[in-house]
Design a protein around this motif. Structure first.
Motif, PDB file in Angstrom:
ATOM      1  N   ILE A  28       0.839  -1.207   0.000  1.00  0.00           N
ATOM      2  CA  ILE A  28       0.000   0.000   0.000  1.00  0.00           C
ATOM      3  C   ILE A  28       0.872   1.254   0.000  1.00  0.00           C
ATOM      4  O   ILE A  28       0.562   2.235  -0.689  1.00  0.00           O
ATOM      5  CB  ILE A  28      -0.976  -0.015   1.199  1.00  0.00           C
ATOM      6  CG1 ILE A  28      -1.974  -1.187   1.055  1.00  0.00           C
ATOM      7  CG2 ILE A  28      -1.713   1.316   1.330  1.00  0.00           C
ATOM      8  CD1 ILE A  28      -2.808  -1.169  -0.219  1.00  0.00           C
ATOM      9  N   GLY A  29       1.970   1.232   0.727  1.00  0.00           N
ATOM     10  CA  GLY A  29       2.887   2.375   0.735  1.00  0.00           C
ATOM     11  C   GLY A  29       3.474   2.642  -0.644  1.00  0.00           C
ATOM     12  O   GLY A  29       3.613   3.798  -1.060  1.00  0.00           O
ATOM     13  N   ASP A  42      -2.721  11.108  -1.393  1.00  0.00           N
ATOM     14  CA  ASP A  42      -2.530  11.841  -0.145  1.00  0.00           C
ATOM     15  C   ASP A  42      -2.793  11.031   1.115  1.00  0.00           C
ATOM     16  O   ASP A  42      -2.559  11.522   2.212  1.00  0.00           O
ATOM     17  CB  ASP A  42      -3.365  13.122  -0.140  1.00  0.00           C
ATOM     18  CG  ASP A  42      -4.858  12.862  -0.304  1.00  0.00           C
ATOM     19  OD1 ASP A  42      -5.255  11.685  -0.387  1.00  0.00           O
ATOM     20  OD2 ASP A  42      -5.618  13.841  -0.343  1.00  0.00           O
ATOM     21  N   SER A  43      -3.268   9.782   0.964  1.00  0.00           N
ATOM     22  CA  SER A  43      -3.518   8.982   2.161  1.00  0.00           C
ATOM     23  C   SER A  43      -3.401   7.498   1.852  1.00  0.00           C
ATOM     24  O   SER A  43      -3.533   7.068   0.699  1.00  0.00           O
ATOM     25  CB  SER A  43      -4.909   9.270   2.726  1.00  0.00           C
ATOM     26  OG  SER A  43      -5.909   8.741   1.873  1.00  0.00           O
ATOM     27  N   ARG A  44      -3.206   6.718   2.904  1.00  0.00           N
ATOM     28  CA  ARG A  44      -3.184   5.262   2.765  1.00  0.00           C
ATOM     29  C   ARG A  44      -4.574   4.763   2.369  1.00  0.00           C
ATOM     30  O   ARG A  44      -4.704   3.796   1.621  1.00  0.00           O
ATOM     31  CB  ARG A  44      -2.703   4.608   4.053  1.00  0.00           C
ATOM     32  CG  ARG A  44      -1.239   4.926   4.334  1.00  0.00           C
ATOM     33  CD  ARG A  44      -0.714   4.195   5.538  1.00  0.00           C
ATOM     34  NE  ARG A  44      -0.679   2.748   5.392  1.00  0.00           N
ATOM     35  CZ  ARG A  44       0.209   2.067   4.670  1.00  0.00           C
ATOM     36  NH1 ARG A  44       1.147   2.722   4.006  1.00  0.00           N
ATOM     37  NH2 ARG A  44       0.168   0.759   4.614  1.00  0.00           N
ATOM     38  N   GLU A  77      -5.471   2.283  -0.591  1.00  0.00           N
ATOM     39  CA  GLU A  77      -6.278   1.066  -0.404  1.00  0.00           C
ATOM     40  C   GLU A  77      -7.423   1.043  -1.412  1.00  0.00           C
ATOM     41  O   GLU A  77      -7.707   0.012  -2.018  1.00  0.00           O
ATOM     42  CB  GLU A  77      -6.846   1.007   1.023  1.00  0.00           C
ATOM     43  CG  GLU A  77      -5.826   0.767   2.091  1.00  0.00           C
ATOM     44  CD  GLU A  77      -5.536  -0.695   2.361  1.00  0.00           C
ATOM     45  OE1 GLU A  77      -6.048  -1.571   1.625  1.00  0.00           O
ATOM     46  OE2 GLU A  77      -4.781  -0.961   3.299  1.00  0.00           O
ATOM     47  N   SER A  78      -8.090   2.173  -1.589  1.00  0.00           N
ATOM     48  CA  SER A  78      -9.214   2.274  -2.518  1.00  0.00           C
ATOM     49  C   SER A  78      -8.763   2.027  -3.955  1.00  0.00           C
ATOM     50  O   SER A  78      -9.420   1.299  -4.711  1.00  0.00           O
ATOM     51  CB  SER A  78      -9.874   3.645  -2.393  1.00  0.00           C
ATOM     52  OG  SER A  78     -10.937   3.760  -3.308  1.00  0.00           O
ATOM     53  N   ALA A  79      -7.644   2.620  -4.347  1.00  0.00           N
ATOM     54  CA  ALA A  79      -7.112   2.422  -5.700  1.00  0.00           C
ATOM     55  C   ALA A  79      -6.737   0.965  -5.926  1.00  0.00           C
ATOM     56  O   ALA A  79      -6.996   0.400  -6.996  1.00  0.00           O
ATOM     57  CB  ALA A  79      -5.907   3.326  -5.926  1.00  0.00           C
TER      58      ALA A  79
END
Length: 138
Positions: free
Chosen positions: A7-8, A17-19, A23-25
């Motif tokens: 995920i990183g 801009d966020s984890r 996750e969503s992508a």
């Protein structure tokens, strides 16, 4: 590769801009890929990914209430489905899906990404795998 590393990597490469966005992508891209590739291939791919990430592939590949997998779709339809799932616009969905596939390619071995690539139509594979080279020695 561990879940947090995966995920990183997606977050960094897609410049998210966020984890949560990463996750969503990842979910949107892999669920859509699972609709496109044959279930046994999705299962092999999932087996080489962190469990939480592989579940995105398995949930779709073997879901009896979802449309059939291995369905041919244009690249516009593929990325449209990614965009719909992730809430991103089309250019962003294309970029994010490419980043997810790149990280997936690097996280797997044994030519698995090549098998995924060859199961796709040429125009989709060309866009989705652009710049993806896999791990050293793959």
């Amino acid at each position: 590769m561990q879940h947090d590393d995966f995920i990183g990597q997606v977050q960094a490469r897609a410049r998210l801009d966020s984890r949560g966005a990463a996750e969503s992508a990842t979910r949107a891209s892999l669920e859509t890929l699972a609709e496109r590739i044959p279930p046994p291939l999705a299962e092999k791919l999932a087996a080489q990914l962190p469990r939480e990430i592989g579940e995105h592939l398995l949930r779709v590949a073997y879901a009896p209430d979802l449309p059939a997998t291995g369905v041919r779709m244009s690249r516009e339809e593929f990325f449209g489905r990614v965009a719909e799932r992730s809430g991103a616009d089309m250019p962003k969905a294309v970029h994010e899906a490419r980043c997810v596939v790149e990280v997936t390619d690097e996280a797997t071995v044994g030519g698995l990404a090549d098998k995924v690539r060859t199961s796709l139509d040429d125009d989709l594979a060309e866009v989705l795998f652009a710049g993806s080279s896999g791990p050293a020695g793959n």
